[in-house]
Design a protein around this motif. Structure first.
Motif, PDB file in Angstrom:
ATOM      1  N   ALA A 132       0.830  -1.216   0.000  1.00 55.21           N
ATOM      2  CA  ALA A 132       0.000   0.000   0.000  1.00 55.21           C
ATOM      3  C   ALA A 132       0.856   1.255   0.000  1.00 55.21           C
ATOM      4  N   ASP A 133       0.410   2.259  -0.735  1.00 52.65           N
ATOM      5  CA  ASP A 133       1.090   3.557  -0.757  1.00 52.65           C
ATOM      6  C   ASP A 133       0.634   4.437   0.397  1.00 52.65           C
ATOM      7  N   GLY A 134      -0.523   4.129   0.965  1.00 52.05           N
ATOM      8  CA  GLY A 134      -1.044   4.910   2.071  1.00 52.05           C
ATOM      9  C   GLY A 134      -2.090   4.120   2.830  1.00 52.05           C
ATOM     10  N   LEU A 135      -2.339   4.519   4.060  1.00 51.50           N
ATOM     11  CA  LEU A 135      -3.318   3.847   4.912  1.00 51.50           C
ATOM     12  C   LEU A 135      -4.173   4.904   5.603  1.00 51.50           C
ATOM     13  N   ILE A 136      -5.486   4.693   5.611  1.00 49.56           N
ATOM     14  CA  ILE A 136      -6.419   5.575   6.310  1.00 49.56           C
ATOM     15  C   ILE A 136      -7.119   4.766   7.398  1.00 49.56           C
ATOM     16  N   VAL A 137      -7.149   5.302   8.605  1.00 49.68           N
ATOM     17  CA  VAL A 137      -7.864   4.679   9.726  1.00 49.68           C
ATOM     18  C   VAL A 137      -8.718   5.750  10.396  1.00 49.68           C
ATOM     19  N   ASN A 138      -9.711   5.321  11.185  1.00 48.29           N
ATOM     20  CA  ASN A 138     -10.624   6.300  11.781  1.00 48.29           C
ATOM     21  C   ASN A 138     -10.323   6.629  13.240  1.00 48.29           C
ATOM     22  N   SER A 139      -9.248   6.031  13.801  1.00 42.25           N
ATOM     23  CA  SER A 139      -8.912   6.317  15.195  1.00 42.25           C
ATOM     24  C   SER A 139      -7.444   6.009  15.460  1.00 42.25           C
ATOM     25  N   SER A 284     -17.132  -4.162  22.790  1.00 33.83           N
ATOM     26  CA  SER A 284     -15.895  -4.823  23.178  1.00 33.83           C
ATOM     27  C   SER A 284     -14.699  -3.980  22.756  1.00 33.83           C
ATOM     28  N   THR A 285     -13.505  -4.476  23.063  1.00 40.69           N
ATOM     29  CA  THR A 285     -12.281  -3.748  22.759  1.00 40.69           C
ATOM     30  C   THR A 285     -12.014  -3.642  21.265  1.00 40.69           C
ATOM     31  N   ARG A 286     -12.805  -4.297  20.434  1.00 46.53           N
ATOM     32  CA  ARG A 286     -12.585  -4.262  18.996  1.00 46.53           C
ATOM     33  C   ARG A 286     -13.280  -3.085  18.315  1.00 46.53           C
ATOM     34  N   GLU A 287     -13.993  -2.266  19.055  1.00 46.18           N
ATOM     35  CA  GLU A 287     -14.721  -1.140  18.442  1.00 46.18           C
ATOM     36  C   GLU A 287     -13.721  -0.054  18.041  1.00 46.18           C
ATOM     37  N   ALA A 288     -13.534   0.134  16.739  1.00 49.76           N
ATOM     38  CA  ALA A 288     -12.520   1.075  16.275  1.00 49.76           C
ATOM     39  C   ALA A 288     -12.935   2.527  16.463  1.00 49.76           C
ATOM     40  N   PHE A 289     -14.223   2.821  16.269  1.00 51.15           N
ATOM     41  CA  PHE A 289     -14.697   4.199  16.390  1.00 51.15           C
ATOM     42  C   PHE A 289     -16.101   4.231  16.987  1.00 51.15           C
ATOM     43  N   GLY A 290     -17.069   3.680  16.282  1.00 53.55           N
ATOM     44  CA  GLY A 290     -18.439   3.650  16.782  1.00 53.55           C
ATOM     45  C   GLY A 290     -19.239   4.862  16.384  1.00 53.55           C
TER      46      GLY A 290
END
Length: 378
Positions: A132-139, A284-290
């Motif tokens: 990947a040339d870039g990565l986008i995440v929400n948190s 649970s602990t897997r909630e990235a943003f909500g």
């Protein structure tokens, strides 16, 4: 303008009233960047929808689900984008880089669901990220989750929090909202009740079983309380899974105080937030943003949530809601919920602060601007 291809996971048609949050984020964010970028959205064929149309001014191309990737590559080669954004499907990054080596490929991860077993092994994730040339995440939580197991040179990473459109939500404590709320509650036979709201998929990770388990202690202090559970096990149907049946069995002794409602699509869902006195997010602990968190805040409704995943990046303790250590669930839910139910001034203050937080930090136009800037410079 720079040409950007936005590739949906291919699981749900876009637009759709019954799709995952991935498609919803794309629907909300991408059209807002159409004046800065030349964008096309690629998704799957849907019943009653043409192969090509526009989504709020952005061309949307629909491809056969059975040959999604092959059809996608063929269409992309004909158009010739500068950047391809792959949403939530890391393995597609490698395949697209192999087929179109001169094109930038960005992976947008909306959760950690598809970057861990049984969907993906760590070595597969690392290989995809290396491509990947870039990565986008929400948190920040999701960024740290990805980086924790990654060895090697990391791609450029954008943390891009999600948002809401404030105009879609009526603030809870206004005369107009109170009138609408009273009328809707009367139709449901709940007028005069204090309403706890849960919105989300009915799956163990969302933790609604913790809330149901806490209800007897909550009702002991506030017997005039009613819990509304809105959601289903899946996005595309209301089929009852073993977990849903278990939830309803656990709630049966409290059937006078708990109501299950099936999946309600957005924007109709916005009206239900106005009915709530508080929203509970025991994920649970897997909630990235909500997204539920910011939707409740946009409606000026306080939130009681688990202090897990990316949720503490959204809910400010004692300001827009209360956070509960996940290891203390379900007992830990009782005190903050009963405190809020017994203090209308506190509910109003936290709700107002939450809406202001949305205005300043969590709006779709802010998300779209960060996304557009990233695509311009990747």
């Amino acid at each position: 303008m720079r040409k950007v291809a936005v590739v949906t996971p291919g699981s749900f048609v876009i637009p759709s009233v019954r799709s995952s949050s991935v498609e919803r984020v794309i629907e909300q964010v991408v059209p807002l960047a159409r004046h800065e970028l030349d964008i096309r959205i690629y998704g799957t064929i849907g019943k009653g929808l043409p192969l090509k149309s526009e989504l709020h001014g952005v061309p949307c191309i629909r491809l056969p689900s059975g040959s999604y990737l092959q059809s996608l590559v063929r269409n992309l080669k004909m158009w010739g984008p500068d950047v391809i954004e792959v949403n939530n499907r890391p393995l597609a990054v490698q395949k697209l880089k192999a087929k179109m080596p001169g094109v930038k490929v960005v992976l947008n991860l909306h959760s950690n669901t598809f970057i861990r077993p049984p969907y993906l092994r760590q070595i597969q994730l690392q290989t995809a990220l290396e491509q990947a040339d870039g990565l986008i995440v929400n948190s920040r939580y999701l960024k740290e989750f990805v980086e924790s197991g990654f060895r090697g040179e990391r791609p450029q990473i954008l943390i891009n929090p999600l948002g809401v459109k404030l105009e879609d939500f009526s603030p809870r404590h206004t005369p107009a909202s109170e009138a609408i709320r009273a009328a809707r509650l009367e139709r449901l036979g709940l007028l005069g009740k204090k309403i706890i709201l849960f919105v989300g998929r009915l799956m163990p990770e969302k933790g609604v079983h913790h809330l149901i388990a806490a209800m007897p202690d909550i009702l002991a202090e506030h017997p005039d309380t009613h819990l509304l559970v809105i959601g289903s096990a899946g996005y595309s149907s209301d089929r009852e899974t073993a977990y849903v049946k278990k939830l309803k069995s656990a709630a049966r002794p409290l059937k006078s105080w708990i109501t299950f409602l099936s999946y309600i699509p957005f924007p109709s869902l916005a009206l239900w937030y106005t009915m709530a006195d508080l929203v509970v997010v025991p994920s649970s602990t897997r909630e990235a943003f909500g997204l539920v968190n910011v939707e409740a805040m946009a409606a000026a409704v306080p939130v009681v949530a688990a202090r897990s995943g990316g949720i503490p990046e959204v809910i400010e303790e004692g300001v827009s809601g209360f956070l509960v250590p996940p290891e203390s669930l379900p007992e830990g839910l009782v005190q903050p919920i009963t405190r809020l139910l017994g203090d209308e001034e506190l509910r109003c203050r936290l709700g107002t602060a939450g809406r202001e937080s949305c205005r300043q930090q969590f709006r779709w136009d802010l998300t779209a601007q960060r996304w557009a800037d990233f695509m311009q410079h990747i």
